[in-house]
Design an enzyme around this catalytic site. Structure first.
Site, PDB file in Angstrom:
ATOM      1  N   ASP A 398       0.801  -1.225   0.000  1.00 54.83           N
ATOM      2  CA  ASP A 398       0.000   0.000   0.000  1.00 54.83           C
ATOM      3  C   ASP A 398       0.832   1.273   0.000  1.00 54.83           C
ATOM      4  O   ASP A 398       0.314   2.350  -0.307  1.00 54.83           O
ATOM      5  CB  ASP A 398      -0.973  -0.013   1.182  1.00 54.83           C
ATOM      6  CG  ASP A 398      -2.104  -1.007   0.970  1.00 54.83           C
ATOM      7  OD1 ASP A 398      -2.332  -1.413  -0.183  1.00 54.83           O
ATOM      8  OD2 ASP A 398      -2.763  -1.390   1.954  1.00 54.83           O
ATOM      9  N   TYR A 486      -9.921  -0.932   1.448  1.00 59.31           N
ATOM     10  CA  TYR A 486      -9.736  -1.193   2.877  1.00 59.31           C
ATOM     11  C   TYR A 486      -9.467   0.075   3.667  1.00 59.31           C
ATOM     12  O   TYR A 486      -8.757   0.972   3.208  1.00 59.31           O
ATOM     13  CB  TYR A 486      -8.573  -2.169   3.105  1.00 59.31           C
ATOM     14  CG  TYR A 486      -9.022  -3.607   3.196  1.00 59.31           C
ATOM     15  CD1 TYR A 486      -9.727  -4.069   4.298  1.00 59.31           C
ATOM     16  CD2 TYR A 486      -8.737  -4.510   2.174  1.00 59.31           C
ATOM     17  CE1 TYR A 486     -10.144  -5.386   4.386  1.00 59.31           C
ATOM     18  CE2 TYR A 486      -9.149  -5.838   2.253  1.00 59.31           C
ATOM     19  CZ  TYR A 486      -9.848  -6.262   3.362  1.00 59.31           C
ATOM     20  OH  TYR A 486     -10.269  -7.562   3.448  1.00 59.31           O
TER      21      TYR A 486
END
Length: 778
Positions: A398, A486
């Site tokens: 990420d 998320y």
């Protein structure tokens, strides 16, 4: 006999210390004071404090960002840059500007002595598509502010992969310019098969801007292995806010190497668990009836919204406001918003922030003595499993998406308690500085249990002879990073006992797969035609311990079982007994938690002892779900995810090893820009400046309860850094928020409140609490 609730009232109410017999009206009379009206600290500002020194880890200023941008674009720089808004994949343009971390060797003389504040440097990532061999290149710009002394140099020294700050074009971030090239190549291919898509899914794709398009298309990471080529595994979905939960069983595989789409290639199609290399093969199977949509997907996504669902019924008393944490006596922490400096109950630390990694903690001290030089997340990764191109291909890092830029505003009273200090987060964006208001909250919270408690003697009618109970609390700093599907909730808590806890929770939409009856081994069916794809979340952290100074060791205390005899037990002969065996790690090493947790790992300072001659240190205590990446040899994460493959690691601190990962590593699995495995070159770590790397995470065994989103309550991982002989005794004796009670031989109860009276107030929620304070970390 006195009841338990009344006993607690006797010990805890804000009545001066007196001698008393059990009084059934005492609790009622004490609580009557709650009729007074106060704000309970909800609207209080945090007290201010002045940091002892300017923050050497601070972000570069907004003026620096603009000046660096202008310098890079000046003709004198010779970089031949195009403005990103006007650039194509074959131009040179700035991808981002960020703060370059200041070397520890430059900071220590300043923060610990009389050295001067070290100069700041910016980091710029420039996509150089205009070169004969296009690359991505890291640069360092400084010293700042920009002056005649400022230089632009390649930033190579922090990377060990062999090419410094240079990343091949095929491995660089797949931004909008590259996506346009890939989609321009993809469009005529899909136009040939749109009739098949309509027949199977009642949808078609003519490009994102075409009104006829009613499907979305997505890719995944990685999209290269070593930079020699680039690929994309594309998948269709139904569009909408919850498109992650409406995947369609149709994939297109592409080779998109280089900047010239005339060299791009179609690698094939996948649907119905079958692979077709060409459009002709796909059409032949379709016309023969060999391709079907056995489990039609729904376009309706209301079922996947995070809103109230009346059709699910109503829980009794749910019309009442849920319990809240309130700093009832006012805030007990202090902030220096300009320097990003915090004081709380013996703790002091500085904050810093980068767009790549997010929040960091620096110079963390307890009662004036340093515990940590640095604590910062290094990577938030997820690797998936499945028998489809997208699921099998997916490994997310990420930081690749500039993790720090994904912080989102927090909802006061829900994401954070009412009355929290809601602070801004800033980071460079282009030639400006972007502000995310209220993205970091700071608050003190009741832990829900006492820090310490003991009662002695049970002969009195109260059930004790004496009783002590110490109130516990902790300071929390909380952010939520929303990376695509998320939300990661990071909670850093500083406890009164000198321990620090790091918790990470995950919520959000599953990246799901189409449902196949034959693929239950990769996850359960979670909706009509949706399968929850199993995956592992692993988050790597760097903890640069400096217990009192930079000469530290990693002590390993193993719990072993030995056979022994003791002469005072002759009848037992030889029997099993537990013993502690202590050793020190000699060399840099990656390792795992001991089975059954039968080893304690502590960072200690051999030269510094407490009053009892024990080495002072901090131990690393596993909490909930301390996991590592299960796969060790996947081609999609071979060398790029090395730091994720063990629970713990210890290395020597070096200025040229500041991070475990490069944000572009995800596309260089075979030849990473930053190879964590190369950190382990036999260096000694005993009585040295050492760094501990640890992993948090969750093996996400997906379930129907992940719909609409995964729950924070279940998807959580934690670790505690706790004093280990760091103090001479438990650091609780200086806390006045406690109650001490004694019962004499005549049954007379006396108790002491140490002048900490229970505040009495009535909460008034007449106005919303939307106060935003400014924190620029600059």
């Amino acid at each position: 006999m006195i009841t338990t609730s009344l006993l607690m009232a006797l010990v805890a109410t804000a009545i001066p210390s007196v001698a008393a017999r059990p009084d059934p009206d005492l609790y009622r009379r004490a609580m009557s004071k709650f009729n007074e009206v106060r704000t309970c600290g909800l609207s209080d500002e945090a007290p201010t404090v002045k940091a002892p020194k300017a923050n050497p880890w601070a972000q570069i200023t907004p003026n620096d960002v603009t000046a660096v941008w202008d310098l890079l674009h000046s003709p004198a720089a010779g970089l031949n840059l195009t403005h990103p808004d006007d650039a194509t994949a074959t131009d040179n343009y700035v991808y981002f500007i960020d703060t370059l971390a200041t070397n520890k060797s430059a900071v220590l003389p300043y923060i610990d002595g009389n050295g001067t504040l070290p100069p700041k440097y910016a980091r710029a990532v420039i996509f150089e598509g205009g070169k004969t061999e296009p690359v991505s290149q890291d640069y360092m710009i400084g010293p700042l502010p920009v002056s005649e002394k400022t230089t632009i140099e390649k930033l190579d020294y922090i990377y060990n992969g062999g090419n410094g700050g240079t990343v091949p074009y095929n491995s660089r971030y797949f931004d909008g310019k590259r996506s346009k090239l890939a989609n321009d190549f993809l469009l005529p291919i899909v136009e040939e098969i749109n009739d098949i898509l309509v027949a199977l899914f009642d949808g078609a794709w003519y490009g994102s801007g075409d009104p006829r398009t009613n499907l979305t298309i997505t890719s995944t990471d990685p999209q290269s292995f070593d930079g020699s080529s680039s690929f994309r595994s594309m998948m269709f979905r139904y569009p909408g806010k919850a498109s992650y939960l409406t995947p369609l069983d149709f994939y297109i595989l592409l080779d998109v190497s280089g900047t010239d789409i005339s060299y791009y290639k179609l690698k094939g199609f996948v649907t119905n668990e079958k692979y077709f290399k060409t459009v002709a093969e796909l059409r032949k199977a379709f016309e023969a009836g060999e391709i079907k949509n056995e489990f039609p997907q729904t376009r309706d996504q209301e079922w996947a919204m995070v809103n109230h669902k009346p059709e699910m019924g109503v829980r009794d008393l749910e019309d009442r406001m849920a319990p809240q944490n309130i700093e009832i006596g006012g805030k007990r922490y202090k902030l220096d918003l300009e320097e990003g400096y915090v004081e709380y109950m013996g703790w002091t630390f500085y904050l810093s922030f980068t767009r790549t990694l997010g929040l960091a903690f620096n110079d963390v001290k307890f009662k004036g003595e340093r515990v940590l030089y640095e604590l910062q997340m290094q990577e938030a990764a997820a690797q998936y499993a499945g028998y489809t191109p997208k699921a099998a291909n997916t490994v997310y890092h990420d930081t690749y998406y500039s993790f720090g830029t994904t912080v989102s505003a927090l909802v006061e009273g829900y994401d954070c308690p009412f009355g929290s200090s809601m602070l801004n987060v800033t980071y460079p964006s282009g030639n400006k500085t972007r502000v995310h208001p209220g993205a970091l909250c700071v608050f003190e919270a009741d832990t829900g249990f006492p820090l310490a408690r003991h009662s002695y003697g049970g002969g009195s009618e109260y059930g004790f002879g004496n009783l002590g109970s110490v109130k516990d609390a902790a300071l929390h700093l909380r952010l939520v990073y929303t990376v695509g599907n998320y939300d990661y909730l990071f909670d850093y808590s500083f406890h009164l006992d000198g321990s620090m806890e790091i918790q990470v929770r995950a919520s959000g939409y599953l990246q799901s797969s189409p449902y196949y009856k034959t693929q239950g081994r990769f996850g359960p069916r979670i909706y009509k035609s949706t399968q929850g794809s199993y995956h592992s979340h692993i988050l790597n952290f760097k903890a640069d311990f400096d217990i009192l100074d930079t000469k530290n060791s990693l002590e390993v205390t193993e719990l072993i079982v030995a056979n022994q005899s003791q002469p005072w037990f002759p009848e037992l002969g030889v029997f099993e007994q537990m013993e502690l065996s202590t050793s020190y790690m000699e060399e840099e090493k990656m390792f795992n938690w001991a089975p059954n947790n039968q080893a304690m790992y502590s960072v200690v300072n051999k030269a510094k002892t407490n009053a009892w001659g024990e080495k002072r240190g901090y131990r690393i205590v596993p909490g909930r779900s301390n996991v590592a990446l299960p796969v060790k040899n996947s081609p999609f994460s071979a060398k790029s995810s090395t730091m994720l493959k063990s629970h713990l690691a210890v290395t020597r601190q070096h200025d040229n090893e500041p991070v475990a990962n490069s944000f572009q590593n995800v596309n260089m699995a075979a030849k990473p820009q930053q190879d964590f495995g190369k950190f382990f070159d036999g260096e000694k770590v005993d009585d040295e400046d050492i760094v501990l790397w640890f992993n948090l995470g969750m093996h996400h065994y997906t379930r129907s309860e992940d719909v609409p989103v995964t729950l924070f309550s279940e998807a959580v991982s934690s670790i505690v850094l706790a004093p280990q002989n760091f103090n001479d005794r438990a650091p609780e004796g200086d806390l006045r928020n406690r109650r001490w009670a004694e019962v004499d031989d005549d049954g007379v109860l006396t108790y002491e409140d140490y002048s900490i009276e229970l505040p009495t107030c009535q909460i008034k929620l007449d106005e919303p609490f939307t106060k935003i304070e400014k924190l620029t970390f600059a």
